[in-house]
Scaffold this active site. Structure first.
Site, PDB file in Angstrom:
ATOM      1  NE  ARG A   3      45.573  65.334  38.257  1.00 19.47           N
ATOM      2  CZ  ARG A   3      45.839  66.016  37.159  1.00 19.47           C
ATOM      3  NH1 ARG A   3      46.674  65.555  36.266  1.00 19.47           N
ATOM      4  NH2 ARG A   3      45.281  67.185  36.943  1.00 19.47           N
ATOM      5  CG  HIS A  57      37.526  51.179  35.816  1.00 12.58           C
ATOM      6  ND1 HIS A  57      38.091  52.349  35.343  1.00 12.58           N
ATOM      7  CD2 HIS A  57      37.318  50.405  34.722  1.00 12.58           C
ATOM      8  CE1 HIS A  57      38.219  52.273  34.024  1.00 12.58           C
ATOM      9  NE2 HIS A  57      37.755  51.109  33.626  1.00 12.58           N
TER      10      HIS A  57
HETATM   11  C1  GAR Z   1      32.847  56.903  38.234  1.00  9.12           C
HETATM   12  O1  GAR Z   1      32.065  56.185  37.313  1.00  9.12           O
HETATM   13  C2  GAR Z   1      34.194  56.227  38.414  1.00  9.12           C
HETATM   14  O2  GAR Z   1      34.161  54.854  38.280  1.00  9.12           O
HETATM   15  C3  GAR Z   1      34.977  56.833  37.271  1.00  9.12           C
HETATM   16  O3  GAR Z   1      34.615  58.182  37.309  1.00  9.12           O
HETATM   17  C4  GAR Z   1      33.242  58.282  37.701  1.00  9.12           C
HETATM   18  C5  GAR Z   1      33.129  59.361  38.753  1.00  9.12           C
HETATM   19  O4  GAR Z   1      31.803  59.741  38.920  1.00  9.12           O
HETATM   20  N1  GAR Z   1      36.382  56.599  37.462  1.00  9.12           N
HETATM   21  C6  GAR Z   1      37.199  56.207  36.475  1.00  9.12           C
HETATM   22  O5  GAR Z   1      36.857  56.156  35.305  1.00  9.12           O
HETATM   23  C7  GAR Z   1      38.620  55.867  36.904  1.00  9.12           C
HETATM   24  N2  GAR Z   1      39.285  55.104  35.910  1.00  9.12           N
HETATM   25  P1  GAR Z   1      31.382  60.740  40.109  1.00  9.12           P
HETATM   26  O6  GAR Z   1      32.420  61.848  40.167  1.00  9.12           O
HETATM   27  O7  GAR Z   1      30.032  61.229  39.708  1.00  9.12           O
HETATM   28  O8  GAR Z   1      31.350  59.919  41.381  1.00  9.12           O
END
Ligand code: GAR
Length: 189
Positions: A90, A108
């Site tokens: 969010r 990211h």
């Molecule tokens: C991570 O790779 C994070 O960088 C990404 O969601 C994943 C969460 O993984 N975030 C984004 O894409 C934000 N733009 P997790 O819930 O297994 O830690």
């Protein structure tokens, strides 16, 4: 250094931080883990580790600004030095950013400024880049904009799927997040 970690999903990067703290390789206090919806595995992981949790359910508020105010209040109650968005999907409002100036970190799964947004891995794969990676940054009001603190490169393999590539990126992302938190805690960032 006290941190609050925000999650929306599985929280595997959060788990790496929890493990680094419990093994003594990272000296921070995880004050709480918060989510924007009920039932996330990330919150469950925190509970199982004995970390306090809270949910500020986006769908329970009439508009984004009321949700943002509730989130700001919930996080502020833990008086964190840093807030970490670890897969928190969010965009927060200006009042949240003002409450934690230069203290809201984001990770990211791409080499920003390339491929911002919710599908950084998919977009990099679709574009056909041969090297992608991950970024740890200070979040600002934009989507994955803000000052970059650390990055790591990950090669894209010819047979890569989005899932396989994301898993390899996350290995680097966890290492980078923990290293960045260590530097912040040591005053070296
Ligand atoms: C991570 O790779 C994070 O960088 C990404 O969601 C994943 C969460 O993984 N975030 C984004 O894409 C934000 N733009 P997790 O819930 O297994 O830690």
């Amino acid at each position: 250094m006290r941190i609050v970690v925000l999650v929306s999903g599985t929280g595997s990067n959060l788990q790496a931080v929890i493990d680094a703290v419990s093994s003594g390789t990272l000296d921070v206090d995880i004050a709480a883990v918060g989510a924007d919806r009920p039932g996330t595995y990330g919150v469950q992981r925190a509970s199982e580790a004995g970390v306090g949790t809270f949910v500020v359910d986006f769908k329970a508020y009439p508009d984004r600004s009321e949700w943002n105010a509730a989130l700001t209040a919930a996080v502020s109650a833990y008086r964190p030095d840093y807030v970490v968005s670890s897969g928190f999907m969010r965009i927060v409002g200006q009042s949240f950013l003002d409450a934690f100036p230069n203290r809201y970190l984001n990770t990211h799964p791409a080499l920003l400024p390339s491929f911002p947004g919710a599908h950084g891995v998919r977009d990099a794969l679709a574009y056909g880049v041969k090297i992608t990676g991950c970024t740890v940054m200070i979040a600002d009001a934009g989507v994955d904009t803000g000052p970059i603190l650390a990055q790591a490169a990950v090669p894209v393999l010819p047979e890569d799927t989005e899932e396989a590539l994301h898993e390899r990126i996350k290995i680097e992302e966890r290492r980078l997040l923990i290293e960045t938190l260590r530097q912040l805690a040591d005053g070296d960032a």
